[in-house]
Design a protein around this motif. Sequence first.
Motif, PDB file in Angstrom:
ATOM      1  N   GLY A   1       3.770   5.989  -5.377  1.00  0.00           N
ATOM      2  CA  GLY A   1       3.863   6.107  -6.822  1.00  0.00           C
ATOM      3  C   GLY A   1       2.773   6.940  -7.456  1.00  0.00           C
ATOM      4  O   GLY A   1       2.778   7.153  -8.680  1.00  0.00           O
ATOM      5  N   MET A   2       1.841   7.423  -6.673  1.00  0.00           N
ATOM      6  CA  MET A   2       0.744   8.239  -7.198  1.00  0.00           C
ATOM      7  C   MET A   2       1.144   9.712  -7.218  1.00  0.00           C
ATOM      8  O   MET A   2       1.887  10.172  -6.342  1.00  0.00           O
ATOM      9  CB  MET A   2      -0.518   8.047  -6.347  1.00  0.00           C
ATOM     10  N   PRO A   3       0.661  10.473  -8.178  1.00  0.00           N
ATOM     11  CA  PRO A   3       0.982  11.907  -8.239  1.00  0.00           C
ATOM     12  C   PRO A   3       0.458  12.638  -6.997  1.00  0.00           C
ATOM     13  O   PRO A   3      -0.456  12.187  -6.315  1.00  0.00           O
ATOM     14  CB  PRO A   3       0.244  12.396  -9.489  1.00  0.00           C
TER      15      PRO A   3
ATOM     16  N   ALA B   1      -7.262   6.148  -2.191  1.00  0.00           N
ATOM     17  CA  ALA B   1      -6.572   4.873  -2.424  1.00  0.00           C
ATOM     18  C   ALA B   1      -6.202   4.201  -1.110  1.00  0.00           C
ATOM     19  O   ALA B   1      -6.336   2.976  -0.956  1.00  0.00           O
ATOM     20  CB  ALA B   1      -5.328   5.093  -3.283  1.00  0.00           C
ATOM     21  N   ALA B   2      -5.721   4.995  -0.149  1.00  0.00           N
ATOM     22  CA  ALA B   2      -5.335   4.417   1.140  1.00  0.00           C
ATOM     23  C   ALA B   2      -6.517   3.743   1.821  1.00  0.00           C
ATOM     24  O   ALA B   2      -6.401   2.639   2.372  1.00  0.00           O
ATOM     25  CB  ALA B   2      -4.748   5.501   2.039  1.00  0.00           C
ATOM     26  N   ILE B   3      -7.672   4.401   1.773  1.00  0.00           N
ATOM     27  CA  ILE B   3      -8.865   3.836   2.414  1.00  0.00           C
ATOM     28  C   ILE B   3      -9.356   2.612   1.661  1.00  0.00           C
ATOM     29  O   ILE B   3      -9.611   1.546   2.254  1.00  0.00           O
ATOM     30  CB  ILE B   3      -9.976   4.898   2.495  1.00  0.00           C
ATOM     31  N   LEU B   4      -9.487   2.735   0.344  1.00  0.00           N
ATOM     32  CA  LEU B   4     -10.034   1.628  -0.444  1.00  0.00           C
ATOM     33  C   LEU B   4      -9.141   0.402  -0.385  1.00  0.00           C
ATOM     34  O   LEU B   4      -9.630  -0.725  -0.203  1.00  0.00           O
ATOM     35  CB  LEU B   4     -10.212   2.069  -1.904  1.00  0.00           C
ATOM     36  N   LEU B   5      -7.833   0.585  -0.519  1.00  0.00           N
ATOM     37  CA  LEU B   5      -6.934  -0.563  -0.507  1.00  0.00           C
ATOM     38  C   LEU B   5      -6.914  -1.226   0.868  1.00  0.00           C
ATOM     39  O   LEU B   5      -6.796  -2.447   0.969  1.00  0.00           O
ATOM     40  CB  LEU B   5      -5.527  -0.138  -0.925  1.00  0.00           C
TER      41      LEU B   5
ATOM     42  N   LEU C   1       0.826  -1.208   0.000  1.00  0.00           N
ATOM     43  CA  LEU C   1       0.000   0.000   0.000  1.00  0.00           C
ATOM     44  C   LEU C   1       0.863   1.262   0.000  1.00  0.00           C
ATOM     45  O   LEU C   1       0.587   2.224  -0.722  1.00  0.00           O
ATOM     46  CB  LEU C   1      -0.941   0.006   1.210  1.00  0.00           C
ATOM     47  N   GLN C   2       1.907   1.248   0.815  1.00  0.00           N
ATOM     48  CA  GLN C   2       2.791   2.417   0.863  1.00  0.00           C
ATOM     49  C   GLN C   2       3.429   2.690  -0.495  1.00  0.00           C
ATOM     50  O   GLN C   2       3.462   3.833  -0.963  1.00  0.00           O
ATOM     51  CB  GLN C   2       3.887   2.202   1.910  1.00  0.00           C
TER      52      GLN C   2
END
Length: 513
Positions: free
Chosen positions: A483-485, A498-502, A477-478
Amino acid sequence: MPPQLAPSAQQAARFLAQASTGADTAQLTRVQAIGYAAWIDEQMALPQSMSRCDWLASKSFDTAGNKNGMNGFDACAWRKLIASPDTLRQRVTLALSELLVVSINGLSGGWRAFAAANYLDILENNAFGNYRTLLQQVSTSAAMGEYLTFRGNVKYNAKTGAFPDENYARELMQLFTIGLLQLNADGTPRLVNGKTQETYTLDDITGLARIFTGWDWDLSVGNGNTPDFQRRPMVQVAARHETGASTFLGATVPAGLDGAASLNAALDIIFAHPNVAPFVSRQLIQRLVTSNPSPAYVQRIAAVFNNDGSGVKGNLRAVIRALLLDDEARNSATAAQTGFGKLREPILRLTAWARAFGATSPSDAWAIGDTSDPATRLGQSPLRSSSVFNFFRPGYVPPNSAIATAGLVAPEFQITNESSVLGYINYMQLAIGTGISDIKGQYASLLALVDNPAALVAQANLLLAANQLGANTVSLLQNTIAGMPTGTDATRNNRVYAAILLTMAAPEYLVQK
């Protein structure tokens, strides 16, 4: 006795996964500050918020145009699960609704939303009350009378050969109180010469069905053009009630009693059965803590069910308290065992997100709707099970699985398949990113962490998964988030989403330990 150490943030989060419908940082801090037992007592002392029926009426769902529909029901159900301060009471209400099952989908009379809402209100009103009282109110509720088809039930007619409907008599014993097999005090089947023993026979069903004759809607005030009758207990029509003796479970309700007295006597007979305590206690443990409680855990909670310390049987306040404070629930070493834990129900996944991130409905419309579709939504929705056997059975075993090989059960897996897994992820992606109608998460605390992927993942891991994501999952996850903008409001928000969904897609989150 040595003083109890204050729970860590991780321990508090794990406790709240069992005892609430979701928790934010303030709730975690409160548990750490006062401890598990005091938090339970504080929750149980909270006043109940506006009832579901009153909310429906306040939103004018009691107008004539809603008589033959379900408008408003889903909103009033989700509103309580997400927004009521008494989150423990709401968690227990949900658990009871999956034991003493009514489904709005099985109601066909007028004002179905009010019938179903009143049924949930009954469960909530008794969540910390006595199980015997709850059985009484459930057995005279308009919703149950309609759902299990004993409303309008008439006594035996020698001329036509018509017998009383046996539906409720059967399910009251099989599903709500004693089960199919005689049990030991620890919930294991009682064996005689190596064989299990049935709790009741067809004759017992036939005998008990005589009790549930003569019950019907209370239309003494109004004529059904308003929903008030769905909020009142059913009443007796004396001419339809069987006044002869009724024999079942080795006991007899004597002849000559009126309908109300017969019901009281019958429920007393059932409630006295030794199966009730282990049967109900085990399922409450399954709904809150773990699918496979040890026999010793069941026996300890069943003992409290049988005697709360003051000689009272069925005290749900004492049962819930003991269940959540038991060493098997609180011991982190137990949690690490392979067979411990439960798959999180889809309903509770959605409420966990909503409560963790302060999602509310500014319009007070709570327009989440029916989330039953597994392909596009959650695959589960409050009080919408497909049958009286609930969304999933307490003894369900996924076929050809490692769970089956290990001799374990996994009830929630009964509504889990390829379609529901993808449907849940897609639905939560939209909920997290854009909200559901006007119900949107508040992410200010996470936005402050977006430039530190490790801190961002750690906060999501704590709030949602009680720090139970494994090292490999955390690293994945990290790296994904790193790697995300970033740099714009949109890209920063995307990191939070993304952090919540993953986190909510991770196996370590989906299995509550």
